[in-house]
Design an enzyme around this catalytic site. Sequence first.
Site, PDB file in Angstrom:
ATOM      1  N   TYR A  64      42.283  50.041  51.528  1.00  9.80           N
ATOM      2  CA  TYR A  64      42.430  48.797  50.782  1.00  9.80           C
ATOM      3  C   TYR A  64      41.076  48.280  50.300  1.00  9.80           C
ATOM      4  O   TYR A  64      40.022  48.667  50.796  1.00  9.80           O
ATOM      5  CB  TYR A  64      43.136  47.721  51.622  1.00  9.80           C
ATOM      6  CG  TYR A  64      42.290  47.117  52.720  1.00  9.80           C
ATOM      7  CD1 TYR A  64      41.591  45.927  52.501  1.00  9.80           C
ATOM      8  CD2 TYR A  64      42.195  47.721  53.962  1.00  9.80           C
ATOM      9  CE1 TYR A  64      40.812  45.366  53.501  1.00  9.80           C
ATOM     10  CE2 TYR A  64      41.428  47.160  54.971  1.00  9.80           C
ATOM     11  CZ  TYR A  64      40.744  45.988  54.737  1.00  9.80           C
ATOM     12  OH  TYR A  64      39.975  45.429  55.722  1.00  9.80           O
ATOM     13  N   CYS A  65      41.167  47.415  49.279  1.00 14.03           N
ATOM     14  CA  CYS A  65      39.989  46.690  48.763  1.00 14.03           C
ATOM     15  C   CYS A  65      40.448  45.262  48.510  1.00 14.03           C
ATOM     16  O   CYS A  65      41.350  44.778  49.184  1.00 14.03           O
ATOM     17  CB  CYS A  65      39.430  47.371  47.513  1.00 14.03           C
ATOM     18  SG  CYS A  65      40.580  47.376  46.117  1.00 14.03           S
ATOM     19  N   LYS A  66      39.867  44.598  47.539  1.00 12.30           N
ATOM     20  CA  LYS A  66      40.258  43.207  47.280  1.00 12.30           C
ATOM     21  C   LYS A  66      41.608  43.123  46.571  1.00 12.30           C
ATOM     22  O   LYS A  66      42.459  42.337  46.941  1.00 12.30           O
ATOM     23  CB  LYS A  66      39.184  42.487  46.470  1.00 12.30           C
ATOM     24  CG  LYS A  66      39.471  41.015  46.290  1.00 12.30           C
ATOM     25  CD  LYS A  66      38.308  40.279  45.675  1.00 12.30           C
ATOM     26  CE  LYS A  66      38.632  38.792  45.588  1.00 12.30           C
ATOM     27  NZ  LYS A  66      37.504  38.029  45.051  1.00 12.30           N
ATOM     28  N   ILE A  93      43.639  43.147  49.850  1.00 10.46           N
ATOM     29  CA  ILE A  93      43.587  42.099  50.875  1.00 10.46           C
ATOM     30  C   ILE A  93      43.845  40.719  50.276  1.00 10.46           C
ATOM     31  O   ILE A  93      44.253  39.799  50.982  1.00 10.46           O
ATOM     32  CB  ILE A  93      42.253  42.147  51.656  1.00 10.46           C
ATOM     33  CG1 ILE A  93      42.396  41.394  52.992  1.00 10.46           C
ATOM     34  CG2 ILE A  93      41.096  41.637  50.804  1.00 10.46           C
ATOM     35  CD1 ILE A  93      41.238  41.602  53.958  1.00 10.46           C
TER      36      ILE A  93
END
Length: 104
Positions: A64-66, A93
């Site tokens: 995951y990232c932003k 996230i």
Amino acid sequence: MDLSQKDWTEKLSKDNNSVILDVRTQEEVDEGIIPNAVHIDIYRGQGFIYEIDQLDKTKNYYVYCKSGGRSAQACAIMNQLGFENAYNLVGGISQWQGKVTFKE
């Protein structure tokens, strides 16, 4: 493979061979991280590729990232490096409903 948050968390909860991978910057990680995630910043370029290539390719990676863009790129890189199971969290996230912790 792109997974919705529901599918990502369900799959992760049943997976005893999993690693959660956070590919955001250190500044973003300082704002909170999914518990037990390993952090490798995708913006490190060749350094990112080197660190990813050192990981255990027999494990399943939940990435995951932003918002889901960088983690999709990370999954593509991982697939090229021979990882069979890299799952991208769609929405990242920023849309995460689960627990978030802060690194000491």
